[in-house]
Design a protein around this motif. Structure first.
Motif, PDB file in Angstrom:
ATOM      1  N   ILE A   1      13.472 -45.985  15.996  1.00  0.00           N
ATOM      2  CA  ILE A   1      12.517 -46.960  16.536  1.00  0.00           C
ATOM      3  C   ILE A   1      12.810 -48.336  15.958  1.00  0.00           C
ATOM      4  CG2 ILE A   1      10.731 -45.234  16.971  1.00  0.00           C
ATOM      5  CD1 ILE A   1       9.320 -46.118  14.404  1.00  0.00           C
ATOM      6  N   SER A   2      12.397 -49.378  16.696  1.00  0.00           N
ATOM      7  CA  SER A   2      12.637 -50.753  16.263  1.00  0.00           C
ATOM      8  C   SER A   2      11.372 -51.587  16.419  1.00  0.00           C
ATOM      9  CB  SER A   2      13.747 -51.390  17.096  1.00  0.00           C
ATOM     10  OG  SER A   2      14.968 -50.714  16.906  1.00  0.00           O
ATOM     11  N   GLU A   3      11.162 -52.477  15.484  1.00  0.00           N
ATOM     12  CA  GLU A   3       9.992 -53.353  15.459  1.00  0.00           C
ATOM     13  C   GLU A   3       9.738 -54.010  16.809  1.00  0.00           C
ATOM     14  OE1 GLU A   3       6.712 -55.453  14.206  1.00  0.00           O
ATOM     15  OE2 GLU A   3       7.718 -53.893  13.062  1.00  0.00           O
ATOM     16  N   GLY A   4       8.524 -53.819  17.328  1.00  0.00           N
ATOM     17  CA  GLY A   4       8.084 -54.471  18.541  1.00  0.00           C
ATOM     18  C   GLY A   4       8.591 -53.886  19.843  1.00  0.00           C
ATOM     19  N   LEU A   5       9.469 -52.906  19.767  1.00  0.00           N
ATOM     20  CA  LEU A   5      10.050 -52.329  20.984  1.00  0.00           C
ATOM     21  C   LEU A   5       9.341 -51.033  21.377  1.00  0.00           C
ATOM     22  CD1 LEU A   5      13.857 -52.939  20.355  1.00  0.00           C
ATOM     23  CD2 LEU A   5      12.246 -54.305  21.704  1.00  0.00           C
ATOM     24  N   PRO A   6       9.469 -50.640  22.657  1.00  0.00           N
ATOM     25  CA  PRO A   6       8.840 -49.399  23.112  1.00  0.00           C
ATOM     26  C   PRO A   6       9.480 -48.150  22.495  1.00  0.00           C
ATOM     27  CG  PRO A   6       9.387 -50.809  24.983  1.00  0.00           C
ATOM     28  CD  PRO A   6      10.050 -51.397  23.763  1.00  0.00           C
ATOM     29  N   LEU A   7       8.648 -47.148  22.277  1.00  0.00           N
ATOM     30  CA  LEU A   7       9.126 -45.838  21.828  1.00  0.00           C
ATOM     31  C   LEU A   7       9.955 -45.188  22.923  1.00  0.00           C
ATOM     32  CD1 LEU A   7       5.848 -44.329  20.331  1.00  0.00           C
ATOM     33  CD2 LEU A   7       7.916 -44.878  19.040  1.00  0.00           C
ATOM     34  N   SER A   8      10.938 -44.395  22.535  1.00  0.00           N
ATOM     35  CA  SER A   8      11.633 -43.571  23.525  1.00  0.00           C
ATOM     36  C   SER A   8      10.753 -42.360  23.837  1.00  0.00           C
ATOM     37  CB  SER A   8      13.007 -43.139  23.008  1.00  0.00           C
ATOM     38  OG  SER A   8      12.872 -42.305  21.882  1.00  0.00           O
ATOM     39  N   ARG A   9      10.977 -41.730  24.964  1.00  0.00           N
ATOM     40  CA  ARG A   9      10.101 -40.675  25.479  1.00  0.00           C
ATOM     41  C   ARG A   9       9.963 -39.495  24.519  1.00  0.00           C
ATOM     42  NH1 ARG A   9       6.367 -42.279  28.912  1.00  0.00           N
ATOM     43  NH2 ARG A   9       6.576 -41.395  30.944  1.00  0.00           N
ATOM     44  N   GLU A  10      10.981 -39.195  23.739  1.00  0.00           N
ATOM     45  CA  GLU A  10      10.882 -38.050  22.820  1.00  0.00           C
ATOM     46  C   GLU A  10       9.793 -38.239  21.762  1.00  0.00           C
ATOM     47  OE1 GLU A  10      14.671 -39.581  20.159  1.00  0.00           O
ATOM     48  OE2 GLU A  10      14.789 -37.670  21.198  1.00  0.00           O
ATOM     49  N   HIS A  11       9.383 -39.495  21.533  1.00  0.00           N
ATOM     50  CA  HIS A  11       8.335 -39.786  20.551  1.00  0.00           C
ATOM     51  C   HIS A  11       6.952 -39.865  21.198  1.00  0.00           C
ATOM     52  CE1 HIS A  11      11.569 -40.324  17.761  1.00  0.00           C
ATOM     53  NE2 HIS A  11      12.066 -41.316  18.467  1.00  0.00           N
ATOM     54  N   TYR A  12       6.869 -39.549  22.491  1.00  0.00           N
ATOM     55  CA  TYR A  12       5.595 -39.410  23.184  1.00  0.00           C
ATOM     56  C   TYR A  12       5.096 -37.967  22.993  1.00  0.00           C
ATOM     57  CZ  TYR A  12       5.777 -43.849  25.803  1.00  0.00           C
ATOM     58  OH  TYR A  12       5.789 -45.173  26.167  1.00  0.00           O
ATOM     59  N   SER A  13       3.886 -37.697  23.440  1.00  0.00           N
ATOM     60  CA  SER A  13       3.280 -36.391  23.183  1.00  0.00           C
ATOM     61  C   SER A  13       3.358 -35.422  24.359  1.00  0.00           C
ATOM     62  CB  SER A  13       1.816 -36.558  22.781  1.00  0.00           C
ATOM     63  OG  SER A  13       1.274 -35.274  22.495  1.00  0.00           O
ATOM     64  N   GLY A  14       4.205 -34.420  24.207  1.00  0.00           N
ATOM     65  CA  GLY A  14       4.210 -33.300  25.147  1.00  0.00           C
ATOM     66  C   GLY A  14       2.961 -32.458  24.974  1.00  0.00           C
ATOM     67  N   ILE A  15       2.460 -32.375  23.757  1.00  0.00           N
ATOM     68  CA  ILE A  15       1.235 -31.610  23.485  1.00  0.00           C
ATOM     69  C   ILE A  15       0.079 -32.171  24.304  1.00  0.00           C
ATOM     70  CG2 ILE A  15      -0.497 -31.113  21.697  1.00  0.00           C
ATOM     71  CD1 ILE A  15       1.888 -30.964  19.693  1.00  0.00           C
ATOM     72  N   PHE A  16       0.044 -33.496  24.484  1.00  0.00           N
ATOM     73  CA  PHE A  16      -0.999 -34.141  25.281  1.00  0.00           C
ATOM     74  C   PHE A  16      -0.579 -34.295  26.736  1.00  0.00           C
ATOM     75  CE2 PHE A  16      -3.444 -36.627  21.743  1.00  0.00           C
ATOM     76  CZ  PHE A  16      -3.927 -35.434  21.251  1.00  0.00           C
ATOM     77  N   GLY A  17       0.513 -33.650  27.134  1.00  0.00           N
ATOM     78  CA  GLY A  17       0.898 -33.584  28.531  1.00  0.00           C
ATOM     79  C   GLY A  17       1.747 -34.725  29.065  1.00  0.00           C
ATOM     80  N   VAL A  18       2.314 -35.545  28.192  1.00  0.00           N
ATOM     81  CA  VAL A  18       3.173 -36.636  28.650  1.00  0.00           C
ATOM     82  C   VAL A  18       4.535 -36.059  29.032  1.00  0.00           C
ATOM     83  CG1 VAL A  18       4.286 -38.816  28.062  1.00  0.00           C
ATOM     84  CG2 VAL A  18       1.992 -38.312  27.182  1.00  0.00           C
ATOM     85  N   GLU A  19       4.931 -36.276  30.272  1.00  0.00           N
ATOM     86  CA  GLU A  19       6.205 -35.760  30.753  1.00  0.00           C
ATOM     87  C   GLU A  19       7.354 -36.311  29.899  1.00  0.00           C
ATOM     88  OE1 GLU A  19       8.887 -35.760  34.808  1.00  0.00           O
ATOM     89  OE2 GLU A  19       6.717 -36.009  34.966  1.00  0.00           O
ATOM     90  N   GLY A  20       8.196 -35.409  29.403  1.00  0.00           N
ATOM     91  CA  GLY A  20       9.329 -35.791  28.556  1.00  0.00           C
ATOM     92  C   GLY A  20       8.982 -35.978  27.092  1.00  0.00           C
TER      93      GLY A  20
END
Length: 178
Positions: free
Chosen positions: A22-41
């Motif tokens: 991850i980098s300061e101020g930039l968007p997270l890549s999808r793998e760092h989103y939550s599959g547990i909460f149902g976010v695709e990818g």
């Protein structure tokens, strides 16, 4: 998005935190989103973190991840790790899985706001706009912060208040379109 999670806290020394993921101020890549909460990818994969130049007198570290923009009135705590030994300056990608596979001996994950003792990835409500995620390494003046393994990250923050020598902050964003 004007809410500052550090407003009202005592000023402390700043030190550095970096990441391969991850980098300061930039968007997270999808793998760092939550599959547990149902976010695709989403894979609920905690990112690599590495820190340097902690203040003199540091005896341990804690790591927290917080979204102050969650529409809850109190934000959302995604991860809290305590009692990281002072000689540890890095957590590998995926350290925050359900068993803390990449955490050093003695470190402990506290239950987040989903009541899971693990890293929960980003899951901002669709169409809610960008959310900020503060990855913070706290340099503490005690080896063990002395909180119960079931305490909340907010309670941890209260207990760290008088023990924090420094903070290393890496802020990233996440957003899900409608």
């Amino acid at each position: 998005m004007s809410n500052n999670p550090f407003a009202g806290l005592p000023e402390v020394a700043a030190f550095q935190v970096t990441s391969k993921d991850i980098s300061e101020g930039l968007p997270l890549s999808r793998e760092h989103y939550s599959g547990i909460f149902g976010v695709e990818g989403g894979k609920d994969l905690s990112p690599h973190l590495k820190w340097a130049n902690a203040p003199e007198g540091t005896k341990s570290f804690a790591v927290t991840v917080y979204d102050p923009d969650a529409p809850t009135g109190s934000g959302f705590w995604h991860w809290a790790v305590i009692n990281i030994p002072v000689d540890v300056i890095e957590l590998p990608t995926g350290a925050g899985d359900e068993i803390g596979n990449g955490l050093p001996q003695g470190a402990l994950q506290l239950p987040n706001d989903a009541r899971a003792a693990r890293f929960i990835g980003a899951a901002p409500p669709a169409g809610h706009g960008p959310h900020r995620y503060f990855f913070v390494v706290h340099a503490l003046d005690v080896e063990n912060i002395g909180v119960d393994s079931n305490c909340t990250p907010a309670f941890l923050g209260f207990n760290m208040l008088s023990h924090t020598l420094g903070r290393a902050v890496l802020m990233v964003t996440a957003e899900i379109d409608k």
